[in-house]
Structures are given as C-alpha cells and as structure tokens.
Design an enzyme around this catalytic site. Structure first.
Site, PDB file in Angstrom:
ATOM      1  NE  ARG A  17      54.570 -19.245 -13.753  1.00 32.27           N
ATOM      2  CZ  ARG A  17      53.509 -18.592 -13.279  1.00 32.27           C
ATOM      3  NH1 ARG A  17      52.874 -17.723 -14.037  1.00 32.27           N
ATOM      4  NH2 ARG A  17      53.098 -18.784 -12.032  1.00 32.27           N
ATOM      5  CE  LYS A  24      57.520 -17.849  -7.566  1.00 28.76           C
ATOM      6  NZ  LYS A  24      56.319 -17.492  -8.363  1.00 28.76           N
ATOM      7  CD  GLU A 160      44.284 -16.986 -11.040  1.00 30.05           C
ATOM      8  OE1 GLU A 160      45.493 -16.971 -11.333  1.00 30.05           O
ATOM      9  OE2 GLU A 160      43.783 -16.179 -10.236  1.00 30.05           O
TER      10      GLU A 160
HETATM   11  C1  UD1 Z   1      48.573 -15.844  -8.125  1.00 30.99           C
HETATM   12  C2  UD1 Z   1      47.054 -15.630  -8.165  1.00 30.99           C
HETATM   13  C3  UD1 Z   1      46.735 -14.550  -9.197  1.00 30.99           C
HETATM   14  C4  UD1 Z   1      47.463 -13.279  -8.841  1.00 30.99           C
HETATM   15  C5  UD1 Z   1      48.951 -13.530  -8.726  1.00 30.99           C
HETATM   16  C6  UD1 Z   1      49.628 -12.314  -8.169  1.00 30.99           C
HETATM   17  C7  UD1 Z   1      46.090 -17.812  -7.661  1.00 30.99           C
HETATM   18  C8  UD1 Z   1      45.382 -18.984  -8.204  1.00 30.99           C
HETATM   19  N1  UD1 Z   1      46.414 -16.862  -8.531  1.00 30.99           N
HETATM   20  O1  UD1 Z   1      48.957 -16.363  -9.394  1.00 30.99           O
HETATM   21  O2  UD1 Z   1      45.353 -14.298  -9.203  1.00 30.99           O
HETATM   22  O3  UD1 Z   1      47.214 -12.292  -9.813  1.00 30.99           O
HETATM   23  O4  UD1 Z   1      49.229 -14.621  -7.817  1.00 30.99           O
HETATM   24  O5  UD1 Z   1      51.027 -12.418  -8.214  1.00 30.99           O
HETATM   25  O6  UD1 Z   1      46.310 -17.731  -6.470  1.00 30.99           O
HETATM   26  N2  UD1 Z   1      52.259 -21.409  -3.639  1.00 30.99           N
HETATM   27  C9  UD1 Z   1      52.202 -22.300  -2.587  1.00 30.99           C
HETATM   28  N3  UD1 Z   1      51.671 -23.535  -2.801  1.00 30.99           N
HETATM   29  C10 UD1 Z   1      51.159 -23.924  -3.995  1.00 30.99           C
HETATM   30  C11 UD1 Z   1      51.213 -23.001  -5.076  1.00 30.99           C
HETATM   31  C12 UD1 Z   1      51.746 -21.745  -4.865  1.00 30.99           C
HETATM   32  O7  UD1 Z   1      52.649 -22.004  -1.487  1.00 30.99           O
HETATM   33  O8  UD1 Z   1      50.713 -25.064  -4.101  1.00 30.99           O
HETATM   34  C13 UD1 Z   1      52.855 -20.085  -3.434  1.00 30.99           C
HETATM   35  C14 UD1 Z   1      54.036 -19.827  -4.338  1.00 30.99           C
HETATM   36  O9  UD1 Z   1      55.242 -20.235  -3.718  1.00 30.99           O
HETATM   37  C15 UD1 Z   1      53.983 -18.322  -4.559  1.00 30.99           C
HETATM   38  C16 UD1 Z   1      52.535 -17.981  -4.345  1.00 30.99           C
HETATM   39  O10 UD1 Z   1      51.925 -19.096  -3.738  1.00 30.99           O
HETATM   40  O11 UD1 Z   1      54.763 -17.628  -3.634  1.00 30.99           O
HETATM   41  C17 UD1 Z   1      51.829 -17.630  -5.643  1.00 30.99           C
HETATM   42  O12 UD1 Z   1      51.904 -18.719  -6.528  1.00 30.99           O
HETATM   43  P1  UD1 Z   1      52.087 -18.515  -8.079  1.00 30.99           P
HETATM   44  O13 UD1 Z   1      52.146 -19.848  -8.712  1.00 30.99           O
HETATM   45  O14 UD1 Z   1      53.205 -17.587  -8.326  1.00 30.99           O
HETATM   46  O15 UD1 Z   1      50.715 -17.825  -8.457  1.00 30.99           O
HETATM   47  P2  UD1 Z   1      50.399 -16.955  -9.738  1.00 30.99           P
HETATM   48  O16 UD1 Z   1      50.216 -17.866 -10.890  1.00 30.99           O
HETATM   49  O17 UD1 Z   1      51.355 -15.855  -9.894  1.00 30.99           O
HETATM   50 CA    CA Z   2      53.225 -15.303  -8.785  1.00 34.30          CA
END
Ligand code: UD1
Ligand code: CA
Length: 470
Positions: A17, A24, A160
């Site tokens: 995003r 990010k 979610e």
């Molecule tokens: C996530 C939570 C959501 C919460 C929100 C809070 C999940 C499924 N959802 O959503 O419930 O309200 O955070 O901000 O967890 N990342 C990895 N590997 C991956 C995917 C993500 O390391 O494969 C890391 C990203 O770099 C990031 C963090 O995990 O720092 C969160 O990922 P993001 O995609 O931002 O999750 P949200 O959709 O915000």
């Molecule tokens: Ca997030």
C-alpha cells in the site's frame, strides 16, 4: 524478565500500500525508520533476545539497522512473504528454543513506547493467559483486525477487517499486531493456521481463535493511548505518525524548558538536544545528531543538521547549517549557508548571503555580507568586507587561505589561494590578492583608475543618440 522473553519483530513484508520501491519499514517518520523505532522500544525491554524477521529487501533492512548503531540483533529470513503467521513459522527453529515466552511486534508501529510494552508484558505474566493481545479502542477502526470478545472478557478471536461481518466491523477494539505468547503453544497452534482464502496469506491472528477454541485462555490488554498502536500501511498514515512523533519530541523539549513557537511547524529529530531558554521560531528543522546550547534563538525556517551550537547563539531566519560548529555568543544569518566544516568562533558574526565551507572564523571576527569563505583559517578580530571571496579552487585542487588576527579585508577582495594575510595587515577594497601580505602591511591589488573628463559629452556629439525605441 530479560531472560524469559524473546522478541520477534515482523519486518519482512513489502508494504504494497506504500507503492514504493523501498520496503515499508525503511520509510522514516519522526527522524527514524519505522523498524528502528520498534527495535529501540524492544531494546528497552530485552537486551539480546531480539529477532527481526526480514524478507523483502532484507539486506537493506539489516544494513540500515546496523548503520543506526543497534547491536546484537538476530535476523530470521522469511524467503517468501506469505503472511504474518507464515513469518513466525519461518523463525520456528530459532524462536521455539529462544525463551518460554515470545513478544511479537509488527515493524510498522513506531509510536509504541517502551513503557506500554513493559506494562503489557507484565499484564500477560499476571493474567495467566497463554496469549495476550495488545488492543486499543479506536474511533476509526477501519483496516484493523477486530477483537471478538468471548465470555468473561476473554478473547474469542481476531477477525481481519476484510473478513469481518458488518456487525463485527462495528467493534472498535482493534488488534495492534503486538502479542505475548507462551512460545510452545504458539508454534503448536501455527501448524493449524490455514491459508486465508481472501488474501492468500497465513494470518497470525488466526492463532488467537485457534487457541481459544482449544480451550486456552486468551486475554487482551488495552493500550491507554490508542495512538501508540497506530500501524502504518500507506503514506498518508506515515505523514500523520510523523506529525505525532514530532509533536512528542517538541513536547519533551518544551517541558524541559525550551520555547517553541508554533510547535506543529517544527521538525526536530530524536537525537537533537536543546538547552533551556532557547527559543525556536516557526518552521525550524533540527535534524540528525545536533546539540543546541542554552539561551539561543533559532530564526524561522532555518535548517540545522548534524551541528553543534554553543550557548547564546543567534541564528537569524532562513539559514542552512550543516555539519558545523558555532561557538557561544556568535550570530549567523539571515540567509547564511554554513556547509560542512564551518567553525564559527565566539561572538563572531556571519551575516546575510555568506557561505562558509571548511573554514574557521575566529573570535569576534565578522563576515557580514555577501561572502564566500572556503578552505580558510581566519583568526580573531578580523573584518572580512562585503563581497570577499576566497578563491580556493583552480579547477583541479582546493587551496588554503589564512587570515591572521586583526587583519582587515576591504570589500570586494579576491584572495587567490594559497595565500596568507598577516596579522594586522590591511587589504584595500577591490583588491585581487595573489601574494602573501606580511603583518602590518597594506596591500592594494587593483588596476589604477583612468578618468577622462568630458568623455560622454564628446561621444554624444560624434554619434547621434541611440534610438531607444528599438
Ligand atoms: C496486521 C494484523 C491486524 C492488525 C494490524 C495492526 C494480521 C493478519 N493482521 O494487519 O489484525 O490490526 O496488523 O497494525 O496479522 N509481515 C511480515 N511477513 C509477511 C507479512 C507481513 O514480516 O509475510 C510484517 C510486515 O512487514 C509488517 C507486519 O508484518 O511490519 C504487519 O503486516 P501488515 O501487512 O502491515 O498487516 P496489517 O494488514 O496491517
Ligand atoms: Ca500494518
């Protein structure tokens, strides 16, 4: 507490995003990258059991953390980014044996304070739950996972936003993405997490429902200030959080005795210190590692980076000051440019449209207007006249100019370096100085003036006046 917790910071995702070529967590808010904020907060709790899960642009993330001087981090590689649950599974081997409890933090929540983290960890330990979620009540919960409460205030599941029903979307208590787990149970439960059909990811949040369904107690601990758990998913949120972090820094400084006019307009990086009774005008930026003395005045729209200012320094508006030192009582600007290596002595004065680079200006010396001082050593009580230029560059090399104490350089002088102006010497205005000037001497280096009386009158007679209408 230290030994019983390990910390896992999730920083492997791309951040789609953001629509950025840069991952990010390497975008900055409040003068630090997002991931650095989180790592620093975690460091306050645990000295050496911190794991950062990297994947997208892993090398850049690791290099950036190293560069910011944070040591003893352990890195886990999540080769493919298949969701937050998948990220932890990638680290199972190391994490499962690291400690009996695991604190998980998303790498995109830079406002989180060590104080809140500490309280959260204590709450988890006291509750006896196998997992505790850090939650918060948000006025606008859109985008976040929602906490679905079970009986007796326990947590039944996290849904979610995308998968939530209209009814569930009304829940204002959100998941911060920060959790405490009993490590073993977490990894057991993760095995049961299925690919989410909507996003094609393995959600860490599914673990919460799984544990609850298996009869384990899952708790939620609400952050006192919901802003602390804001997660950044796009650049609009980045700007908002940057503003909040700046506010936090300005607030700290104001409470420590610094006056800031229009604090919402200033940008002050975390590693900047400012002495008491210093006044900061609107639009000032203090960046990098800088220290500002007491009782200074920093004029509007000045940008000061990686510099050191003594007490009682006046910076007039619109100065750009980088990697420079300014001793106490000196004044600079308006519209001055101090480039790296500028060293301005006590009570010295640098006026408008003066540029200084790798040059020392001694005590009480003045360069008040329109001057370039580069690669120069200027003693005490020197007057550098308006429009003076140290001609330091011959197209291939830089050369030094030395001006000794008490010398007087008249306006419009070109000092062709290498050159030395001795103590108490006097350089006549408009001179081009190519040779050293000994102490106490006068040097005049300019063509003699020729004056031709009546010249313009004679010219008019010879040729008719030019037609100015053309
Ligand atoms: C996530 C939570 C959501 C919460 C929100 C809070 C999940 C499924 N959802 O959503 O419930 O309200 O955070 O901000 O967890 N990342 C990895 N590997 C991956 C995917 C993500 O390391 O494969 C890391 C990203 O770099 C990031 C963090 O995990 O720092 C969160 O990922 P993001 O995609 O931002 O999750 P949200 O959709 O915000
Ligand atoms: Ca997030």
């Amino acid at each position: 507490m230290k030994d019983r917790f390990a910390v896992a910071i999730l920083a492997a995702g791309q951040g789609t995003r953001f629509r950025s070529r840069r991952v990010k967590v390497l975008h900055s808010a409040g003068g630090r990258t997002l991931v650095e904020h989180v790592v620093r907060a975690a460091r306050e709790l645990s000295s050496d059991n911190i794991f950062v899960i990297v994947g997208h642009q892993a090398d850049a993330v690791m290099a950036s953390l190293k560069e910011s001087g944070i040591k003893n981090l352990k890195f886990i590689h999540q080769e493919e980014q298949l969701g937050t649950g998948h990220a932890l599974r990638a680290g199972e081997r190391e994490l499962a044996k690291a400690a009996p409890r695991l604190l998980v933090i998303c790498g995109d929540t830079p406002l989180l304070t060590p104080d809140t983290l500490r309280k959260f960890v204590v709450a988890h330990r006291r509750s006896g739950a196998v997992a505790t979620v850090l939650s918060a009540e948000m006025d606008d919960p859109a985008g976040y996972g929602r906490i679905v409460r079970g009986s007796h205030g326990t947590v039944a599941a996290i849904v979610e936003h995308k998968s939530a029903s209209a009814e569930q979307r009304k829940i204002r208590e959100v998941n911060s993405g920060i959790y405490c787990f009993e490590t073993k149970l977490l990894f057991d439960a993760l095995k049961g997490v299925k690919l989410d059909p909507l996003k094609k990811e393995y959600y860490l949040t599914d673990v919460i429902g799984l544990l609850a369904r298996r009869g384990h107690r899952v708790a939620a601990y609400q952050a006192a200030d919901a802003r602390e758990v804001i997660g950044i998913n796009d650049r609009a949120e980045l700007a908002r959080v940057d503003g909040l972090l700046r506010q936090r820094k300005a607030q700290q400084l104001m409470l420590s005795g610094v006056t800031i006019f229009a604090p919402e307009s200033v940008r002050i990086d975390p590693d900047v210190s400012v002495g008491t009774d210093t006044e900061i005008e609107p639009g000032v930026m203090l960046l990098g590692v800088a220290s500002i003395g007491k009782n200074c005045r920093l004029g509007a729209y000045s940008v000061i980076t990686d510099s050191e200012l003594g007490d009682n320094v006046t910076i007039r508006p619109s100065c750009v000051i980088t990697e420079s030192r300014i001793a106490k009582g000196a004044s600079v600007g308006p519209f001055a440019h101090l480039r790296p290596g500028a060293d301005i002595g006590e009570q010295a004065r640098v006026g408008n449209f003066v540029e200084v680079k790798k040059a020392r200006l001694g005590r009480r010396s003045k360069a008040s207007h329109l001057t370039y001082l580069g690669d120069a050593t200027i003693g005490n009580d020197v007057n550098v006249g308006c429009g003076t230029i140290t001609v330091n560059y011959d197209g291939a090399h830089k050369h030094q100019t030395v001006i000794e104490d008490n010398a007087f350089v008249g306006s419009g002088a070109n000092l062709i370096a290498p050159v030395r102006i001795g103590r108490n010497a006097f350089v006549a205005a408009g001179s081009t100085i190519t040779d050293d000037v000994p102490a106490n001497a006068l040097a005049i280096g300019r063509a003699r003036q020729t004056t031709k009386p009546g010249w313009t009158t004679r010219r008019k007679k010879k040729a008719p006046a030019r037609d100015t209408r053309k």
